[in-house]
Design a protein around this motif. Structure first.
Motif, short mmCIF file in Angstrom:
data_model
loop_
_atom_site.label_atom_id
_atom_site.label_comp_id
_atom_site.label_asym_id
_atom_site.label_seq_id
_atom_site.Cartn_x
_atom_site.Cartn_y
_atom_site.Cartn_z
N SER A 86 0.83 -1.20 0.00
CA SER A 86 0.00 0.00 0.00
C SER A 86 0.86 1.25 0.00
O SER A 86 0.54 2.24 -0.64
CB SER A 86 -0.91 0.03 1.22
OG SER A 86 -1.85 -1.00 1.16
N SER A 87 1.98 1.19 0.70
CA SER A 87 2.85 2.36 0.80
C SER A 87 3.64 2.60 -0.46
O SER A 87 4.03 3.71 -0.76
CB SER A 87 3.82 2.18 1.96
OG SER A 87 4.79 1.21 1.63
N LYS A 88 3.90 1.54 -1.23
CA LYS A 88 4.78 1.64 -2.38
C LYS A 88 4.12 1.17 -3.67
O LYS A 88 4.77 0.62 -4.54
CB LYS A 88 6.05 0.80 -2.15
CG LYS A 88 6.99 1.42 -1.17
CD LYS A 88 7.38 2.77 -1.66
CE LYS A 88 8.68 3.22 -1.11
NZ LYS A 88 8.99 4.59 -1.49
N ALA A 89 2.83 1.39 -3.80
CA ALA A 89 2.15 0.99 -5.03
C ALA A 89 2.86 1.63 -6.21
O ALA A 89 3.13 2.82 -6.21
CB ALA A 89 0.70 1.41 -4.98
N GLY A 90 3.20 0.84 -7.18
CA GLY A 90 3.84 1.38 -8.36
C GLY A 90 5.29 0.96 -8.52
O GLY A 90 6.00 1.51 -9.34
N GLY A 91 5.75 -0.03 -7.79
CA GLY A 91 7.07 -0.59 -8.06
C GLY A 91 8.15 -0.19 -7.08
O GLY A 91 7.91 0.48 -6.09
N CYS A 92 9.32 -0.66 -7.42
CA CYS A 92 10.49 -0.46 -6.57
C CYS A 92 11.04 0.91 -6.83
O CYS A 92 11.81 1.47 -6.21
CB CYS A 92 11.54 -1.53 -6.86
SG CYS A 92 10.98 -3.21 -6.47
#
Length: 92
Positions: A86-92
């Motif tokens: 949830s905190s890093k939706a959208g990849g590394c």
């Protein structure tokens, strides 16, 4: 790669199958993928994150190691896999 992913998941205490799932979502299994924002490789690392984790985005093995370490760090920081995603939706 499945054996590598399984080994990394055990090493970093990640749920079984998570690395394969993340790779499929991020790049569809195409290590040459580049996002419109500049994320690259199997796990769609942004340049700064790739550098911080010592990842060669053109090397699937390096990317897998980096992704496992990064996900493990996020889980430790946020307390669960769900909160980490949830905190890093959208990849590394």
């Amino acid at each position: 790669m499945d054996n590598l992913y399984s080994s990394l998941e055990q090493q970093y205490d990640l749920p079984s199958g998570i690395l394969s799932a993340v790779r499929n979502v991020e790049s569809g299994g195409n290590s040459k993928t580049i996002s419109p924002k500049g994320a690259k490789g199997d796990f769609q690392f942004m340049p700064a994150t790739a550098e911080a984790y010592g990842v060669d985005v053109n090397d699937p093995v390096s990317s897998a190691h980096g992704a496992a370490r990064y996900l493990s760090d996020l889980v430790k920081q946020y307390g669960s896999v769900e909160k980490a995603f949830s905190s890093k939706a959208g990849g590394c």
